[in-house]
Motif scaffolding. Sequence first.
Motif, short mmCIF file in Angstrom:
data_model
loop_
_atom_site.label_atom_id
_atom_site.label_comp_id
_atom_site.label_asym_id
_atom_site.label_seq_id
_atom_site.Cartn_x
_atom_site.Cartn_y
_atom_site.Cartn_z
N ASN A 9 0.81 -1.22 0.00
CA ASN A 9 0.00 0.00 0.00
C ASN A 9 0.84 1.27 0.00
OD1 ASN A 9 -2.11 -1.80 0.25
ND2 ASN A 9 -2.32 -1.50 2.46
N ASN A 11 2.08 5.00 -0.47
CA ASN A 11 1.34 6.24 -0.29
C ASN A 11 2.04 7.36 -1.05
OD1 ASN A 11 -0.48 5.06 1.81
ND2 ASN A 11 1.46 4.85 2.85
N THR A 14 1.55 11.11 0.06
CA THR A 14 1.88 11.50 1.43
C THR A 14 3.17 10.86 1.88
OG1 THR A 14 0.46 9.70 2.24
CG2 THR A 14 -0.51 11.90 2.11
N LYS A 37 2.39 9.55 5.77
CA LYS A 37 1.05 9.41 6.35
C LYS A 37 0.47 8.16 5.72
CE LYS A 37 -3.32 11.87 7.17
NZ LYS A 37 -3.25 11.66 8.64
N CYS A 38 0.47 7.07 6.47
CA CYS A 38 0.24 5.76 5.90
C CYS A 38 -1.23 5.47 5.62
CB CYS A 38 0.77 4.67 6.84
SG CYS A 38 2.56 4.72 7.06
N ASP A 39 -1.46 4.65 4.61
CA ASP A 39 -2.78 4.11 4.36
C ASP A 39 -3.06 3.01 5.39
OD1 ASP A 39 -3.30 5.69 2.16
OD2 ASP A 39 -2.48 4.23 0.73
N PRO A 40 -4.32 2.66 5.59
CA PRO A 40 -4.64 1.57 6.52
C PRO A 40 -3.89 0.28 6.16
CG PRO A 40 -6.64 2.75 5.92
CD PRO A 40 -5.55 3.28 5.04
N HIS A 42 -0.88 -0.35 5.84
CA HIS A 42 0.39 -0.23 5.12
C HIS A 42 1.49 -0.84 5.98
CE1 HIS A 42 3.64 1.46 2.73
NE2 HIS A 42 4.15 1.98 3.83
N GLU A 97 0.91 8.23 11.21
CA GLU A 97 1.66 9.23 10.46
C GLU A 97 2.97 9.40 11.21
OE1 GLU A 97 1.29 14.07 9.50
OE2 GLU A 97 -0.05 13.07 10.94
#
Length: 286
Positions: A9, A11, A14, A37-40, A42, A97
């Motif tokens: 995932n 990002n 971000t 700022k990570c995705d769910p 990740h 994040e």
Amino acid sequence: MLESHSSGNANSSTFENFSLYHESGVDLTLVECGYEKCDPEHYFSGTKGYHTLHVVISGKGTVEYQGRIIHVTAGQGFYLPKDEISTYTADAEEPWEYRWVGFIGTQATIAMTMTDLAKEICFDVPDVARVSKRLADMYEAAIRETEAGRMLALGNLYIMLSEMVENHSNSTRGASAAAKYVNSAIAMIRENYQGKFSVSDICSQLNLTRSYIYKLFIQYCHMSPLEYLLRFRLEKARELLASGTCPINEVAERSGFSSHAYFGKRFREVYNMSPREYVQHVRKEK
């Protein structure tokens, strides 16, 4: 190879990262630093050939290390030891994040040895905003990719590591006894590198055997004491060349090299350019 991993995932919108995948300094080298700022969910899974510190600004996630699952949330950080397998994953509902920094070198190893971070992994960050700003400043300095930027980024890294040692010092001082020998040896090299100084001088002054000194340097510096002395002299030569205060033909002697030809050969091996080419490179940056 400095890094072996898998991740999920990405990002792209971000994610900011500065990477310098070669070791240019013997004491401390900034390998990478960045923000995400990570995705769910990740994740990263694998090993890194350098020390890494993450500071969580918001959200939460988990770190899997040596069979443990460690929960980390905003206001905390986590440390990933060099060459150790780990997995860290953003939370599915409140993904974290964070800012991070990767570093390597003798002072990096000694600093981490003097803390409990390798055992605890997760640590509290009392002033996240201040530490996050320091990491942001480090990133902004590093992406300039100039000598001045490199020095500014390293300065911020030194301050951050000193604070980590001060705030998370090892509860058992015996573990740092060997590190003190290495620090003493490095101090001698710093003081005497310009003259006819050798590994034998370190052994006699510290009253330690050559084999023991060799073992300590391999452990903390990942190179022999002789190689460390050579690399330190080359670093000082590079600093002189960058300053422009010393003629090229005098740099070798002032850095502890008795042979100009040997100096030029080893400089090229480490920095992939001759001393004269390096001076021209620095001038172009200004």
